[in-house]
Design a protein around this motif. Structure first.
Motif, PDB file in Angstrom:
ATOM      1  N   THR A 104      42.469  44.304  32.134  1.00 21.73           N
ATOM      2  CA  THR A 104      43.180  44.375  30.863  1.00 21.73           C
ATOM      3  C   THR A 104      42.545  43.378  29.904  1.00 21.73           C
ATOM      4  O   THR A 104      41.560  42.700  30.250  1.00 21.73           O
ATOM      5  N   GLY A 134      43.060  46.753  39.639  1.00 22.76           N
ATOM      6  CA  GLY A 134      44.262  45.933  39.614  1.00 22.76           C
ATOM      7  C   GLY A 134      44.656  45.585  38.196  1.00 22.76           C
ATOM      8  O   GLY A 134      43.966  45.948  37.226  1.00 22.76           O
ATOM      9  N   PRO A 135      45.746  44.855  38.019  1.00 23.62           N
ATOM     10  CA  PRO A 135      46.216  44.507  36.669  1.00 23.62           C
ATOM     11  C   PRO A 135      45.264  43.608  35.900  1.00 23.62           C
ATOM     12  O   PRO A 135      45.411  43.460  34.689  1.00 23.62           O
ATOM     13  N   ASP A 194      46.312  42.514  45.034  1.00 22.56           N
ATOM     14  CA  ASP A 194      47.356  42.884  44.082  1.00 22.56           C
ATOM     15  C   ASP A 194      46.945  42.560  42.654  1.00 22.56           C
ATOM     16  O   ASP A 194      47.563  43.043  41.699  1.00 22.56           O
ATOM     17  N   ILE A 195      45.916  41.743  42.503  1.00 18.07           N
ATOM     18  CA  ILE A 195      45.456  41.332  41.174  1.00 18.07           C
ATOM     19  C   ILE A 195      44.161  42.045  40.794  1.00 18.07           C
ATOM     20  O   ILE A 195      44.048  42.632  39.724  1.00 18.07           O
ATOM     21  N   GLY A 221      42.549  44.532  42.524  1.00 18.65           N
ATOM     22  CA  GLY A 221      42.451  45.929  42.913  1.00 18.65           C
ATOM     23  C   GLY A 221      41.900  46.071  44.323  1.00 18.65           C
ATOM     24  O   GLY A 221      41.545  45.091  44.983  1.00 18.65           O
ATOM     25  N   VAL A 277      48.993  42.791  30.467  1.00 17.78           N
ATOM     26  CA  VAL A 277      49.688  43.068  31.714  1.00 17.78           C
ATOM     27  C   VAL A 277      50.291  41.764  32.213  1.00 17.78           C
ATOM     28  O   VAL A 277      49.618  40.731  32.234  1.00 17.78           O
ATOM     29  N   ARG A 278      51.547  41.842  32.603  1.00 20.60           N
ATOM     30  CA  ARG A 278      52.218  40.664  33.137  1.00 20.60           C
ATOM     31  C   ARG A 278      52.313  40.791  34.655  1.00 20.60           C
ATOM     32  O   ARG A 278      52.754  41.816  35.172  1.00 20.60           O
ATOM     33  N   VAL A 279      51.889  39.738  35.354  1.00 18.82           N
ATOM     34  CA  VAL A 279      51.996  39.681  36.806  1.00 18.82           C
ATOM     35  C   VAL A 279      52.851  38.474  37.164  1.00 18.82           C
ATOM     36  O   VAL A 279      52.526  37.348  36.781  1.00 18.82           O
ATOM     37  N   LEU A 317      45.828  38.911  30.472  1.00 21.93           N
ATOM     38  CA  LEU A 317      46.576  38.871  31.718  1.00 21.93           C
ATOM     39  C   LEU A 317      47.554  37.708  31.664  1.00 21.93           C
ATOM     40  O   LEU A 317      47.141  36.551  31.563  1.00 21.93           O
TER      41      LEU A 317
END
Length: 324
Positions: free
Chosen positions: A102, A98-99, A79-80, A82, A67-69, A105
């Motif tokens: 995974t 959140g992302p 936002d990261i 959750g 996942v790309r943030v 990251l």
């Protein structure tokens, strides 16, 4: 234990990633080393040299979720990691992951996020878990943060604090390609890298299996002593206000095992430690005020330490070298 299979696999991964990014075999090998050592990587370089491309290519070839943030000043910790959201259906608060949930990251331009958001990664990077409203959620292995940052831009950026930098096993740069590599890049991926064409050569389960096997790689007593003496020497350098922490000793120990295994060996040599120290140490020490004003760099001080600290090889180490 025979690590020939892992050595061949590492070579295949470098070749497959070479379909999307040209001439970055060393960086690919170091990221693989970090993955199998349970570490994280900070890629620090100017825009356009392939930082994001490298991460995307590796993720595709490793067969791991990615996942790309895009880190920005308005990004919040929730936002990261959750947050809990009220469910009208059940009348209860439900955790929305959140992302960070995974395998890989990609924290793109991590230094653009405010310190509060950057700190949201600390627990995940060290303890492989996140805590939301007093409840802890484990992260499924493998888990690795690959962060990028632009060192030449300072507007709307926030320097990573020492605690954050200390969570990164390696700090790498991409560097400019050679003229031959740049020409090859234009011929093969000039119209864009075809990530969909990259073959997955691993799975998360296989990554976890190799990670467990790598723990069996041996370090002789002199090599362990060499790691300790290197780290201790950074604490005695007058140019450094803070030397390397015990976490650095542990990380250099683990990274040396992974690097040796990726080279097809079940033992670590002093050269493995010395090579990796250049990527493990500089971003995890702090220059003294006077040294910084004098224009010294942490990498230069680390080179001085490497030149000063000898490794007393034993017959066991030399026998391993002869059998390699």
């Amino acid at each position: 234990m025979d690590f020939t299979e892992l050595r061949h696999l590492a070579e295949q991964i470098e070749t497959e990633c070479g379909k999307a990014i040209i001439g970055k075999g060393e960086q690919i090998r170091l990221v693989l080393t970090s993955l199998f050592a349970g570490g994280h990587v900070l890629i620090d370089d100017i825009p356009g040299v392939g930082k994001t491309t490298l991460v995307k290519a590796l993720s595709a070839v490793l067969g791991c979720g990615m996942v790309r943030v895009q880190f920005t000043p308005d990004l919040l910790p929730s936002d990261i990691v959750g947050m809990n959201i009220y469910s009208q259906k059940t009348g209860e608060m439900v955790f929305t992951p959140g992302p960070i949930m995974t395998n890989i990251l990609l924290a793109d331009e991590i230094n653009r996020a405010i310190p509060r958001t950057q700190s949201a990664l600390l627990e995940a990077m060290e303890e492989r878990q996140v805590s939301v409203d007093g409840v802890t959620y484990p992260l499924a292995p493998p888990f690795m943060v690959l962060a990028t940052q632009n060192p030449v831009e300072t507007e709307t950026t926030f320097a990573l604090p020492a605690a954050q930098l200390d969570r990164f096993l390696f700090k790498l740069s991409m560097g400019y390609p050679t003229p031959r590599e740049e020409a090859a890049m234009l011929r093969t991926v000039g119209d864009g890298a075809a990530f969909a064409d990259l073959r997955p050569l691993l799975s998360p389960e296989e990554v976890n299996r190799f990670t467990r096997e790598i723990r069996q790689v041996r370090l002789s007593d002199p090599v362990v002593a060499y790691i300790v003496e290197l780290v201790q020497a950074t604490r005695e350098q007058p140019e450094l206000a803070c030397g390397a922490s015990p976490r650095v000793s542990r990380d250099l120990f683990r990274a040396s095992k992974a690097y040796a295994a990726l080279s097809g060996r079940d033992y670590v040599t002093p050269d493995d430690v010395k090579y990796l120290a250049r990527y493990v140490l500089p971003h995890r020490v702090l220059l003294s005020h006077q040294a910084a004003l004098s224009g010294l760099e942490a990498a230069g001080v680390v080179e001085t330490v490497l030149a000063q600290v000898p490794c007393r090889e034993t017959g066991e180490v030399l026998a391993h070298d002869q059998n390699a």
